[in-house]
Structures are given as C-alpha cells and as structure tokens.
Design an enzyme around this catalytic site. Structure first.
Site, PDB file in Angstrom:
ATOM      1  N   HIS A   1     -12.789 -25.243  26.391  1.00 17.38           N
ATOM      2  CA  HIS A   1     -14.103 -25.879  26.203  1.00 17.38           C
ATOM      3  C   HIS A   1     -15.162 -24.878  25.776  1.00 17.38           C
ATOM      4  CE1 HIS A   1     -15.972 -24.473  30.056  1.00 17.38           C
ATOM      5  NE2 HIS A   1     -14.731 -24.487  30.497  1.00 17.38           N
TER       6      HIS A   1
ATOM      7  N   CYS B   1     -10.355 -22.937  33.836  1.00 22.97           N
ATOM      8  CA  CYS B   1     -10.302 -23.379  32.445  1.00 22.97           C
ATOM      9  C   CYS B   1     -10.718 -22.257  31.495  1.00 22.97           C
ATOM     10  CB  CYS B   1     -11.182 -24.608  32.249  1.00 22.97           C
ATOM     11  SG  CYS B   1     -10.515 -26.090  33.053  1.00 22.97           S
TER      12      CYS B   1
END
Length: 528
Positions: A407, A426
């Site tokens: 992301h 992440c």
C-alpha cells in the site's frame, strides 16, 4: 586398485532408484552403510585420499565436515575396502546436501522452494562412485549455483579476519563522528576497522592520525553504501552498529546464503513481484528477467514481522478505508486515545461499540480511555479514506491468510531512512503510482490517467486486474551485486540464526529444530 570394489548398499540402491532410502526431516537420507560388491571404475587410492581431503574442507561451502563421518586416512592402509565404502557414504551425504541444501525443510519458509528433480541425486551418485577423481564431483556440486564462488570467496575472507582476531571495535559512545572532527580515541579505531578492507587507510603515519580526514570520510561512505546506509560520511548509531557487527555473525549469514541457494526451483516464467524483506526493496521482474521497477519499501518491525509468503496481486483499491486490527488498536491507538482522543478523531478514526447486536459509532471524547483494558479492548476502530489514512490512496490486494498487502503511505519521510522496519507487517511502497501503472497493464479501459481520476474522486473504489501477478515476499540477507560484490544486511528477524541451527542439527533432530526455530517467521503480523 581393482575395478571391483565395495560400495554402500544405500548408495547402490539410490543409483538403482530403489526405495531403500530413509526419510528424515530434511528429506531422504542415505541409510547406514551395508556393503555389497559392485563393478565400478573405482578411483585409485590417491584420488580417494584427495576426496577425503576435499570433504574435510566442506567448511569452505558453509557445511560442517563433522556431520559426515569422514573415515580417517589411516583406515585406507589397514582396510582399503572399508575405507572406500565409508568414504563414499560420507561423500554421498555431502553430495546430497550440496545439491539440495542441508536445511531442506524449514516450516514457514515458503520463500525457499527447492526442486530436487532439477538436480536428481542418482546420476551424481553414479558419477561419484565411478569417477577417477571423485573430489572433482564434490567441487562441481558445490559451485552449481552461479553465485556460489563469490559467496565462498567472501566466506573465506571473513573467516581469515575472524582467525586474526576479528574486526577492531569502534567505541560507540561519544555521539556521531562528523567529517573534519578530531578524536584521538575513536578515529584511529575507525581507521583500523576500515583498514582491514582498505589497507591504504592504515599505511604509514596515517594509521595513528586522530583526524577524520577526507580519505577516511570517503572510505566510510563506501562502507555505508555497501551496507545500504545513507552514504553521508557521518558515523552515527546505524553506521556504528554496522561497523561493530561481529564478523562471526556475517560468517553465519554467508553459510545460510550458500545453503539457501541449493536446489532451488526455477522462478515462475511470468512477470512477478519480489519483495526482499531485510533488504527493504521491491522489484518488478519481467518474464525475461529484466528488472523494470526497483523501489524502497517499509516492512514490519521485529515485534510485528512481515511474513514470508507466496500469493498473487489480484486487485487494486483506491482511497481505501482502514479497518484497524485489534492489535494495532490496543498497542498503538489506545495510548494515543488516552493522551488526546480528539486528535485521534481528527485523524479520521471512527470508534464503534456493539450494542444490542448492532455496531454503533461513539464519540471518543466521552470515553474514559484510562479505564479501558488493552487486554480486553471492547471497541472496533476504522479510519476513513483521506490524506491521513495509514494506507494512503492505494491498496494492492493480494489474498493471503496473514492479511498482508502492499500500500501507499502518507509517511513519505520514512523512505529516507536506511533501516525501514516500521510497519505492522504490511509493505509500504515508495513508488505506488509506478507499481499501479504496471499492475493495470492489460486491464481493459484502465491506465494511469484513469487511475489518477479514481484517486482524485476521494471515494473508495476498486478494480480487478485482468492479469494477476505472482508476489513473493522473501527473506534474503545476503545478495550478490554486480556479479562479484557481496552485500550483507542485518538479520532483523533472526531467521538466519534459526536457519543455521537447522543446518547444524544432527540429521535425526532436524525436524524438531526446523519446526521450532522457523516459528520465528510465524509471529502474527497485522495492520499496515
């Protein structure tokens, strides 16, 4: 020596494709020697002694010769047939490890995919048993991977440094060493440390100089660049830590690097994304092996590790909301709510409680957050899309059980850091738009311009990719740069330490060691 010789039964069985192999945690293993006569073009006694000498040098390949029951040379005179049989049995086990890796099965290490069929053992054992120079067979197996010779040279160099007493430590107290400064205690130590690799730095009167002169500054910059640090010549905390990392730790990592490269399956024959977690890099690799995109990434910190995994990038979400995982809510947001709940609310976070089976939004300023238990956190938190959203404007969806994704991020300043383990698991991207453009290739009606309009709309939307992309998150601390230069990154999650313990475990206990040690890789990761 007569061509009629004695070979281990298990070796003969392997040559014939017999199931007379034992299964262990690290894969099939040769059984204990039982001897039967076979006809083979046997090596002469001198060649067998050279084979024994080569096996005793397996440490050059990162292996421990003590694992292979190499018979003493004296046995060749008193029992030549027994010596040959025992030696070939030891060589057969070493050959298997050189071809397929000693630590063959590490639970959780899905990033290491071996393919024994790529280098089937039986033909090699046949050659070993019949070669006039069996030591050459071992040497060829040890250098099958194109990077093995470079890694072996670096391993030998570091072992020589360790044998000479290791690196000179640079005192870590006293703050950052700035270019142009004078320090009669630390500058000579810094010069001596770097002089191991660049002898010109300690030649003549310069060795004792207390001045941080331009030549030494340039040497520090070269060291920093090789370590993946910002090459600014300033010797601060991270540079000092790299300078003072024990040479033994680097030796361990090189042993792991050699073993990890053995018997690997070929990469998928399609465009793919590779993220090297301890190197903090993402690469988009085309079918022909060309790297078309290379960017910095931010990965999980040690307490919230980014897991190794294989998945596929299937979709892209624009302006994603963030459903805050409970661990992030308890450990990250609860302290902030206790300090200033209004600031949390202004950051786009919404707090929900469950009442009567329904989720109800509450005003965080009405809650006594100091009385809320972190162990039994009763709320659900969600962050709206926007400039402050932790996921930024783009989320790359790749289904996996760990709920890990790639992301965007609003924290762009963190990409200037050399060590970038800041996330909750992440992967944050330095160049999300470039990866977006590449991912959308082939998806009808989509290009960078349309994606930019979707982002500018500020509403949440998504698109399924016409061509999903394989994604591999792997953990490789040692890389070869330019074909001849070795770069060693810190073992940020301790996975190299776990791997080498599996390598050094006795064969019968490798299953237990691999299962226990590689559980380090299974630390739950969540969030951003």
């Amino acid at each position: 020596m007569s061509p009629k010789s004695l070979l281990p039964l298990a070796l003969v069985a392997a040559l014939a494709g017999s199931p007379a192999l034992s299964a262990s945690a690290a894969g099939p293993r040769l059984l204990a020697p039982q001897f039967v006569p076979v006809t083979a073009a046997a090596a002469d006694q001198a060649a067998l002694l050279r084979l024994a000498e080569r096996l005793r040098r397996l440490e050059e390949d990162g292996l421990d010769p003590r694992h292979y029951d190499i018979p003493p040379d004296g046995l060749a005179a008193s029992d030549p047939q027994g010596h040959q049989a025992a030696l070939l049995a030891a060589a057969g086990e070493a050959l298997e490890d050189l071809l397929h890796g000693r630590a063959r099965r590490m639970r959780g290490r899905v990033d290491i995919e071996r393919d024994p069929a790529a280098h089937p053992l039986a033909p090699w054992l046949t050659e070993l048993a019949t070669a006039a120079e069996p030591a050459a067979v071992i040497e060829r197996a040890a250098t099958l991977h194109p990077e093995a010779p470079v890694l072996r040279r670096e391993l030998a160099r570091l072992r020589a440094i360790a044998a000479a007493g290791g690196h000179v430590p640079v005192p870590a107290d006293g703050g950052t060493i700035e270019p142009g400064t004078t320090d009669p205690r630390r500058i000579p130590a810094l010069r001596a440390r770097l002089g191991v690799d660049e002898p010109a730095l300690v030649a003549g009167a310069a060795a004792a100089s207390p001045h941080y002169d331009p030549a030494l500054v340039e040497a520090v910059k070269r060291f920093q660049a090789a370590e993946g640090l910002e090459p600014d010549g300033r010797v601060g905390r991270l540079t000092l830590a790299a300078l003072n990392r024990p040479v033994e730790a680097r030796i361990l990592q090189l042993r792991v690097a050699l073993d990890m490269r053995r018997g690997l399956a070929r990469p998928v024959a399609e465009r793919r994304i590779e993220v090297n977690v301890p190197d903090y890099r993402l690469r988009l690799i085309e079918e022909d092996g060309r790297v078309s995109l290379d960017m910095a990434v931010i990965v999980g910190r040690a307490t919230r590790q980014t897991p190794v995994l294989r998945t596929r990038l299937t979709a892209v979400m624009f302006n994603p909301p963030w459903g805050v995982p409970q661990r992030n809510a308890r450990e990250d947001l609860l302290p902030r709510l206790r300090r200033d709940p209004r600031a949390v609310m202004e950051g786009g976070f919404r707090i929900y409680a469950v009442a009567g089976g329904a989720r109800v939004e509450i005003d965080p300023t009405t809650v006594d957050w100091h009385s809320v238990s972190a162990q039994r956190f009763p709320y659900v938190i969600r962050q709206d899309p926007g400039e402050a959203n932790a996921l930024g404007r783009i989320k790359f969806v790749m289904p996996n059980e760990e709920d890990i994704f790639l992301h965007d991020t609003p924290d762009r300043h963190l990409f200037r850091r050399a060590a970038r383990a800041f996330s909750s698991g992440c992967i944050r991207l330095e160049q999300p738009m470039e990866l977006l453009e590449a991912a959308l290739w082939g998806t009808p009606g989509w290009d960078r311009a349309r994606a930019s309009r979707a982002i500018a709309a500020r509403s949440t939307s998504s698109v399924q990719l016409a061509r999903s992309i394989p994604v591999r998150l792997h953990y490789t601390t040692v890389t070869v740069e330019g074909g001849n230069s070795v770069r060693i990154r810190p073992d940020i999650y301790g996975l190299d330490e776990a791997y080498v313990r599996a390598m050094d475990a006795p064969r019968q206990s490798q299953r237990r060691v691999a299962a226990v040690d590689s559980s380090v890789a299974a630390v739950p990761a969540a969030g951003r």
